[in-house]
Design a protein around this motif. Structure first.
Motif, PDB file in Angstrom:
ATOM      1  N   LEU A  94     -28.042 -27.887   5.668  1.00  9.10           N
ATOM      2  CA  LEU A  94     -28.545 -29.010   4.800  1.00  9.10           C
ATOM      3  C   LEU A  94     -29.230 -28.281   3.467  1.00  9.10           C
ATOM      4  CD1 LEU A  94     -29.313 -31.422   7.490  1.00  9.10           C
ATOM      5  CD2 LEU A  94     -27.792 -31.689   5.909  1.00  9.10           C
ATOM      6  N   ARG A  95     -30.064 -27.368   3.908  1.00 14.94           N
ATOM      7  CA  ARG A  95     -30.812 -26.657   2.945  1.00 14.94           C
ATOM      8  C   ARG A  95     -30.053 -26.239   1.692  1.00 14.94           C
ATOM      9  NH1 ARG A  95     -34.075 -24.840   7.038  1.00 14.94           N
ATOM     10  NH2 ARG A  95     -33.106 -22.899   7.018  1.00 14.94           N
ATOM     11  N   ARG A  96     -28.818 -25.448   2.226  1.00 13.48           N
ATOM     12  CA  ARG A  96     -27.682 -24.832   1.401  1.00 13.48           C
ATOM     13  C   ARG A  96     -27.146 -25.894   0.606  1.00 13.48           C
ATOM     14  NH1 ARG A  96     -25.041 -20.747   5.665  1.00 13.48           N
ATOM     15  NH2 ARG A  96     -26.807 -19.326   6.171  1.00 13.48           N
ATOM     16  N   ALA A  97     -26.970 -27.281   1.091  1.00 12.40           N
ATOM     17  CA  ALA A  97     -26.094 -28.258   0.259  1.00 12.40           C
ATOM     18  C   ALA A  97     -26.934 -28.606  -0.873  1.00 12.40           C
ATOM     19  CB  ALA A  97     -26.128 -29.601   1.416  1.00 12.40           C
ATOM     20  N   GLU A  98     -28.139 -28.381  -0.974  1.00 12.46           N
ATOM     21  CA  GLU A  98     -28.711 -28.775  -2.190  1.00 12.46           C
ATOM     22  C   GLU A  98     -28.238 -27.895  -3.542  1.00 12.46           C
ATOM     23  OE1 GLU A  98     -33.068 -28.006  -1.719  1.00 12.46           O
ATOM     24  OE2 GLU A  98     -33.267 -29.208  -0.053  1.00 12.46           O
ATOM     25  N   VAL A  99     -27.765 -26.676  -3.099  1.00  9.55           N
ATOM     26  CA  VAL A  99     -26.992 -25.791  -4.107  1.00  9.55           C
ATOM     27  C   VAL A  99     -25.578 -26.419  -4.108  1.00  9.55           C
ATOM     28  CG1 VAL A  99     -26.377 -23.591  -4.759  1.00  9.55           C
ATOM     29  CG2 VAL A  99     -28.651 -23.735  -4.083  1.00  9.55           C
ATOM     30  N   GLY A 100     -24.990 -26.481  -2.939  1.00 10.54           N
ATOM     31  CA  GLY A 100     -23.436 -26.840  -2.803  1.00 10.54           C
ATOM     32  C   GLY A 100     -23.195 -28.100  -3.524  1.00 10.54           C
ATOM     33  N   LEU A 101     -24.159 -28.926  -3.508  1.00 14.12           N
ATOM     34  CA  LEU A 101     -23.678 -30.332  -4.021  1.00 14.12           C
ATOM     35  C   LEU A 101     -23.406 -29.969  -5.447  1.00 14.12           C
ATOM     36  CD1 LEU A 101     -25.795 -32.852  -1.913  1.00 14.12           C
ATOM     37  CD2 LEU A 101     -23.111 -32.372  -1.924  1.00 14.12           C
ATOM     38  N   ARG A 102     -23.947 -29.116  -6.145  1.00  7.95           N
ATOM     39  CA  ARG A 102     -24.219 -28.926  -7.737  1.00  7.95           C
ATOM     40  C   ARG A 102     -23.266 -27.753  -8.083  1.00  7.95           C
ATOM     41  NH1 ARG A 102     -28.382 -31.078  -9.951  1.00  7.95           N
ATOM     42  NH2 ARG A 102     -29.345 -32.684  -8.583  1.00  7.95           N
ATOM     43  N   LEU A 103     -22.297 -27.411  -7.138  1.00  8.54           N
ATOM     44  CA  LEU A 103     -21.103 -26.115  -7.577  1.00  8.54           C
ATOM     45  C   LEU A 103     -20.351 -26.762  -8.699  1.00  8.54           C
ATOM     46  CD1 LEU A 103     -20.508 -24.425  -4.172  1.00  8.54           C
ATOM     47  CD2 LEU A 103     -22.145 -23.845  -6.151  1.00  8.54           C
ATOM     48  N   VAL A 104     -20.070 -27.949  -8.666  1.00  7.35           N
ATOM     49  CA  VAL A 104     -19.055 -28.505  -9.807  1.00  7.35           C
ATOM     50  C   VAL A 104     -19.694 -29.189 -10.661  1.00  7.35           C
ATOM     51  CG1 VAL A 104     -17.096 -30.363 -10.058  1.00  7.35           C
ATOM     52  CG2 VAL A 104     -17.096 -28.725  -7.984  1.00  7.35           C
ATOM     53  N   SER A 105     -20.733 -30.170 -10.316  1.00 10.28           N
ATOM     54  CA  SER A 105     -21.362 -30.904 -11.342  1.00 10.28           C
ATOM     55  C   SER A 105     -22.565 -30.359 -12.279  1.00 10.28           C
ATOM     56  CB  SER A 105     -22.208 -31.890 -10.687  1.00 10.28           C
ATOM     57  OG  SER A 105     -23.083 -31.892  -9.786  1.00 10.28           O
ATOM     58  N   GLY A 106     -22.954 -29.124 -11.547  1.00 11.14           N
ATOM     59  CA  GLY A 106     -23.962 -28.585 -12.166  1.00 11.14           C
ATOM     60  C   GLY A 106     -25.543 -29.043 -12.010  1.00 11.14           C
ATOM     61  N   TRP A 107     -26.373 -28.822 -12.956  1.00  7.18           N
ATOM     62  CA  TRP A 107     -27.798 -29.213 -12.865  1.00  7.18           C
ATOM     63  C   TRP A 107     -28.084 -29.722 -14.377  1.00  7.18           C
ATOM     64  CZ3 TRP A 107     -26.190 -25.124  -9.953  1.00  7.18           C
ATOM     65  CH2 TRP A 107     -26.593 -25.090  -8.780  1.00  7.18           C
ATOM     66  N   ARG A 108     -28.944 -30.843 -14.560  1.00 10.77           N
ATOM     67  CA  ARG A 108     -29.314 -31.251 -15.806  1.00 10.77           C
ATOM     68  C   ARG A 108     -30.795 -30.830 -15.880  1.00 10.77           C
ATOM     69  NH1 ARG A 108     -27.611 -37.331 -13.899  1.00 10.77           N
ATOM     70  NH2 ARG A 108     -28.734 -36.523 -12.327  1.00 10.77           N
ATOM     71  N   VAL A 109     -30.964 -30.278 -17.382  1.00  8.92           N
ATOM     72  CA  VAL A 109     -32.234 -29.874 -17.953  1.00  8.92           C
ATOM     73  C   VAL A 109     -32.393 -30.700 -19.126  1.00  8.92           C
ATOM     74  CG1 VAL A 109     -33.311 -27.822 -18.676  1.00  8.92           C
ATOM     75  CG2 VAL A 109     -31.904 -27.632 -16.548  1.00  8.92           C
ATOM     76  N   VAL A 110     -33.526 -31.287 -19.110  1.00  6.09           N
ATOM     77  CA  VAL A 110     -33.859 -31.944 -20.428  1.00  6.09           C
ATOM     78  C   VAL A 110     -34.900 -31.335 -21.212  1.00  6.09           C
ATOM     79  CG1 VAL A 110     -34.731 -34.236 -21.302  1.00  6.09           C
ATOM     80  CG2 VAL A 110     -33.064 -34.376 -19.499  1.00  6.09           C
ATOM     81  N   LEU A 111     -34.683 -31.104 -22.575  1.00  2.67           N
ATOM     82  CA  LEU A 111     -35.660 -30.580 -23.437  1.00  2.67           C
ATOM     83  C   LEU A 111     -36.618 -31.715 -23.939  1.00  2.67           C
ATOM     84  CD1 LEU A 111     -33.427 -28.461 -23.624  1.00  2.67           C
ATOM     85  CD2 LEU A 111     -34.344 -27.729 -25.685  1.00  2.67           C
TER      86      LEU A 111
END
Length: 395
Positions: free
Chosen positions: A176-193
């Protein structure tokens, strides 16, 4: 009386991504795959495709009239599978697929082929997501799952469910901890300036992206809509968003852009609060710092004389104009997004379905119900039935 649906004599799908490309790969499988492909294939010379030795490449044509030049190969005689390589243009590809459909093949989406070849639901899902991976790093992690990393760890847990339930609890909590990364392997992360107008957000976005994506101008309020760009930082897929400068404005269009900026910040995984190090901190800057406790603070314009000490805000100093500090900033962003990446070869859940089943398993384990936990884990591995709908382009 109801009847079970008839299984098609052959299925056909296009394995290569949509769009223009030099070569397209078409796969045919099913009980009569070789016969169907052989009827559509016209060899330049020699025996028919059905009479070819498996593994032997054959040159010929497929399609109405002159057709398209193709290379065909019988991959397996049992179970019957054929692969056809044709030109990648949409017209040539449509010609080949149409000829195979005319001979009796039913067109399916690539996921149908993946389900046909995969050992379990997890492996099939990993194969599907592997085709959508945006970076080499995430593709490697998904490939490990397709090759059984997560599957083998689940099997190990199931084997010890009765004898060592504590091991299983620790395993599920780790997944479940690794899923925090796994769920983003395709969608990626969002960073706002984020930050005041004219502190260099657009130029910083361009510097992080590596090319001129956002318009840069000395006039405050130039950015009014949200400008996004997809990139990779330390191998992780990231969407950067340049937003309108935060300030009070009577301009309705700029005010609308500021409202969009604040909404995008609420959805972000990380906010980069950009400040101008060449000017004294304003009251607006201080309010933004105070209200952005989880933001990564960036002191831009370090190529000018410093008007304040970046250390007092724990800011990273960069020059978006000169490129100074950009590599270190990219690494810092990646560390904030992925502070504890899964080790190589580790099992990583990567779909919401996986997380739901793992939570059910954990609840059952905490309730001392190994039977229910085992059922939840086994459902992750159950083979997926071939219920994939036909392609919308099929007849």
């Amino acid at each position: 009386m109801s009847h079970a649906p008839r299984s098609p004599a052959a299925r056909v799908c296009v394995l290569t991504p949509e769009g223009r490309g030099a070569i397209a790969v078409v796969r045919v499988w099913g009980p009569q795959a070789v016969d169907v492909a052989s009827r559509a294939f016209r060899p330049v010379q020699g025996v028919s495709l059905a009479e070819s030795t498996p593994g032997r490449l054959r040159f010929g044509r497929v399609g109405a009239d002159l057709g398209d030049e193709v290379v065909a190969v019988v991959v397996n005689a049992s179970p019957p599978e054929v692969e056809i390589h044709c030109h990648g243009g949409s017209a040539a590809l449509a010609l080949v697929v149409s000829a195979l459909e005319h001979e009796g093949a039913e067109r399916r989406q690539p996921v149908a082929w993946i389900r046909h070849t995969s050992r379990s639901a997890v492996a099939a899902e990993a194969d599907v997501d592997l085709m959508r991976a945006q970076t080499t790093h995430t593709a490697e992690m998904l490939l490990e799952q397709a090759q059984g990393a997560f599957e083998s760890e689940i099997q190990s847990c199931l084997e010890q469910l009765e004898t060592d339930p504590r091991f299983c609890v620790e395993s599920v909590e780790s997944w479940l901890r690794r899923a925090e990364v796994g769920l983003r392997l395709v969608s990626g992360w969002r960073v706002v300036l984020s930050g005041r107008p004219n502190v260099g957000k657009s130029r910083l976005l361009n510097a992080l992206a590596g090319y001129e994506r956002a318009i840069v101008a000395p006039t405050p309020g130039t950015t009014r809509d949200i400008v996004t760009v997809r990139t990779a930082l330390e191998g992780w897929p990231v969407e950067l968003a340049d937003t309108a400068g935060l300030r009070s404005s009577d301009d309705l269009i700029e005010a609308s852009g500021i409202a969009l900026a604040r909404a995008r910040q609420e959805e972000a995984d990380l906010i980069l609060l950009v400040l101008d190090r060449s000017e004294p901190l304003t009251d607006s800057d201080r309010r933004l710092i105070a209200s952005s406790e989880r933001a990564l603070i960036v002191a831009n314009k370090c190529d000018f004389p410093a008007a304040w000490d970046a250390a007092q805000t724990k800011a990273l100093t960069v020059s978006a104009e000169r490129g100074a500090g950009i590599e270190a900033l990219g690494a810092a962003i990646a560390r904030r997004l992925v502070p504890d990446p899964p080790p190589p070869g580790a099992g990583v859940p990567f779909r919401p379905r996986h997380v739901r089943q793992l939570r059910l398993a954990l609840q059952a384990l905490e309730a001392s119900d190994p039977s229910a936990a085992g059922q939840a884990l086994r459902e992750l591995l159950a083979p997926l039935p071939d219920r994939t709908p036909r392609s919308p382009n099929s007849r």
